[in-house]
Design a protein around this motif. Structure first.
Motif, PDB file in Angstrom:
ATOM      1  N   PHE A 128       0.852  -1.197   0.000  1.00 38.07           N
ATOM      2  CA  PHE A 128       0.000   0.000   0.000  1.00 38.07           C
ATOM      3  C   PHE A 128       0.888   1.247   0.000  1.00 38.07           C
ATOM      4  O   PHE A 128       1.783   1.385   0.809  1.00 38.07           O
ATOM      5  N   ARG A 129       0.614   2.171  -0.946  1.00 28.88           N
ATOM      6  CA  ARG A 129       1.461   3.359  -1.085  1.00 28.88           C
ATOM      7  C   ARG A 129       0.723   4.670  -0.832  1.00 28.88           C
ATOM      8  O   ARG A 129       1.293   5.745  -0.949  1.00 28.88           O
ATOM      9  N   GLY A 130      -0.535   4.576  -0.531  1.00 26.64           N
ATOM     10  CA  GLY A 130      -1.279   5.770  -0.160  1.00 26.64           C
ATOM     11  C   GLY A 130      -1.781   6.600  -1.318  1.00 26.64           C
ATOM     12  O   GLY A 130      -2.154   7.781  -1.127  1.00 26.64           O
ATOM     13  N   PHE A 131      -1.830   6.046  -2.531  1.00 30.63           N
ATOM     14  CA  PHE A 131      -2.400   6.769  -3.661  1.00 30.63           C
ATOM     15  C   PHE A 131      -3.915   6.870  -3.500  1.00 30.63           C
ATOM     16  O   PHE A 131      -4.542   6.058  -2.810  1.00 30.63           O
ATOM     17  N   SER A 132      -4.481   7.861  -4.137  1.00 27.16           N
ATOM     18  CA  SER A 132      -5.916   8.130  -3.951  1.00 27.16           C
ATOM     19  C   SER A 132      -6.774   6.935  -4.341  1.00 27.16           C
ATOM     20  O   SER A 132      -7.793   6.652  -3.678  1.00 27.16           O
ATOM     21  N   ASP A 133      -6.385   6.215  -5.386  1.00 23.31           N
ATOM     22  CA  ASP A 133      -7.159   5.054  -5.820  1.00 23.31           C
ATOM     23  C   ASP A 133      -7.131   3.956  -4.763  1.00 23.31           C
ATOM     24  O   ASP A 133      -8.135   3.276  -4.508  1.00 23.31           O
ATOM     25  N   GLU A 134      -5.981   3.794  -4.117  1.00 22.19           N
ATOM     26  CA  GLU A 134      -5.869   2.791  -3.049  1.00 22.19           C
ATOM     27  C   GLU A 134      -6.699   3.198  -1.834  1.00 22.19           C
ATOM     28  O   GLU A 134      -7.398   2.365  -1.234  1.00 22.19           O
TER      29      GLU A 134
END
Length: 414
Positions: free
Chosen positions: A374-380
């Motif tokens: 998990f990288r914290g992008f808006s889609d995630e």
């Protein structure tokens, strides 16, 4: 008194020297003669001689010669020779295998590492005796590393009792050679097959299989697979580059499937989708990133069949796309466990259309979600929020390997 002690010491010294010379003379004997002498000694005496490799060779010879016709199981893991005996396999391993071959042999497991200076993939060290391929009661056969199948067009292959076959060998293997071997195993149930080939012939897999693990490495496009196995319950295809997957029929009894397939372009997505649809009754499905790259990275929605029995879905993604993932979840109505591993960053493709409703599994069956990478992008973040809000029966959500700074991580978790 002193003179007597001196005489005694000199006498002991002479005896020790004579004994050492005798040992030296024995050690200097030709190996064939030494092995013949040691073969008459008990095992404990052989070990105490300290004859390194020769001791081991004679020990095995001792065991085999005492009961040459009654051996049912043989397992040999042979590493590099510590004394650089280049004839070890030619003289010893070959004779050992030939001794045990016969009507009593039920299990044979050979794992032979190549010589330290052997980099030739076309010339593995050990050639199997052709008599091995006509053992009437052989049930399990495992061949690993530096072994040459040594199957020719005229080779007779009849292994009517063989149930388990594992092949993981060095060197290039021609597919017709593999097909000939499999054709001679009419009752095989478990097949674990890994080899390197340049052949484009179809690999014809037996219809009697219950478990299949196959990895075919090739420099370019690999051979096609041909299988019609109504009793198959487990299938694992890995490290496999293909242009087409032919005749993958009757896979309706597969319970667990793992796919690591590498099409060369989106033109080959259709046969991959065809294979996946043939596995639509599986309960446990594992898809590698090389597989999901083509399925979920396709710029248009693919027509997946419904996975009506799927309980466990394990996905490794080259990048994360919530729309394509939710679209797949819509085809898994009773899914209970979802594991996601995200390897890269944001999706380079806009991807599929948003889903207007929540997947049925999320509302009624999905109890466990694990999200690694998990990288914290808006889609995630949007996906996690969605499943937390609509996952009415969710018991566990694990978000691991969060590669963001502490401040952003705190904002996400809020």
């Amino acid at each position: 008194m002193a003179s007597a002690q001196t005489t005694m010491a000199e006498s002991n010294s002479k005896r020790r020297k004579a004994s050492e010379e005798k040992d030296d003379r024995i050690s200097s004997l030709p190996e064939d003669v030494l092995n013949h002498i040691l073969s008459y000694l008990p095992t404990k005496t052989i070990v105490s001689t300290g004859q390194r490799l020769a001791s081991f060779v004679v020990l095995v010879n001792n065991v085999l010669l005492r009961n040459p016709s009654g051996i049912r199981k043989m397992r040999l893991n042979c590493a590099h020779s510590i004394i650089n005996d280049n004839n070890l396999r030619a003289r010893s391993v070959d004779s050992w295998v030939r001794v045990v071959i016969g009507p009593h042999l039920e299990e044979l497991d050979l794992d032979l590492l190549p010589d330290l200076d052997d980099d030739d993939l076309d010339g593995p060290n050990f050639k199997l005796p052709l008599s091995l391929f006509t053992c009437p009661n052989l049930v399990s056969l495992s061949l690993c590393n530096a072994i040459h199948l040594n199957i020719q067009s005229f080779t007779t292959i009849s292994l009517p009792s063989l149930k388990i076959l594992l092949i993981d060998i060095f060197g290039y293997v021609e597919v017709p050679m593999v097909n000939a071997l499999l054709c001679g195993c009419p009752n095989i149930e478990v097949l674990d097959l890994k080899f390197l080939t340049n052949s484009l012939d179809n690999v014809c897999l037996p219809p009697t299989l219950k478990r299949l693990k196959i990895g075919i490495e090739s420099k370019e496009v690999g051979p096609s697979l041909e299988i019609n196995a109504p009793d198959l319950e487990y299938i694992n295809i890995y490290q496999y580059s293909f242009s087409d997957v032919l005749n993958m029929k009757n896979l309706h009894n597969v319970i667990e499937a793992s796919l690591d397939l590498m099409p060369f372009s989106y033109d080959f997505v259709v046969p991959l989708l065809k294979l996946l649809n043939n596995l639509s009754r599986a309960k446990h499905l594992v898809l590698s990133d090389s597989t999901t790259k083509w399925l979920l990275g396709e710029p248009r929605d693919l027509l997946f069949q419904e996975f009506c029995n799927l309980l466990h879905l394990d996905l490794t993604l080259p990048w994360f796309s919530s729309n394509s993932l939710l679209s797949l979840l819509h085809k898994c109505p009773i899914l209970r466990v979802l594991k996601i591993r995200n390897k890269e960053k944001q999706s380079p493709i806009l991807g599929w259309a948003p889903q207007p409703t929540a997947p049925n599994c999320l509302v009624s069956h999905l109890t466990f979600i694990e999200f690694k990478g998990f990288r914290g992008f808006s889609d995630e973040i949007s996906f996690v929020e969605d499943v937390l809000q609509k996952g009415l029966v969710l018991k566990t959500v694990i978000i691991a390997d969060i590669t963001v700074d502490q401040g952003k991580k705190y904002d996400i978790l809020k």
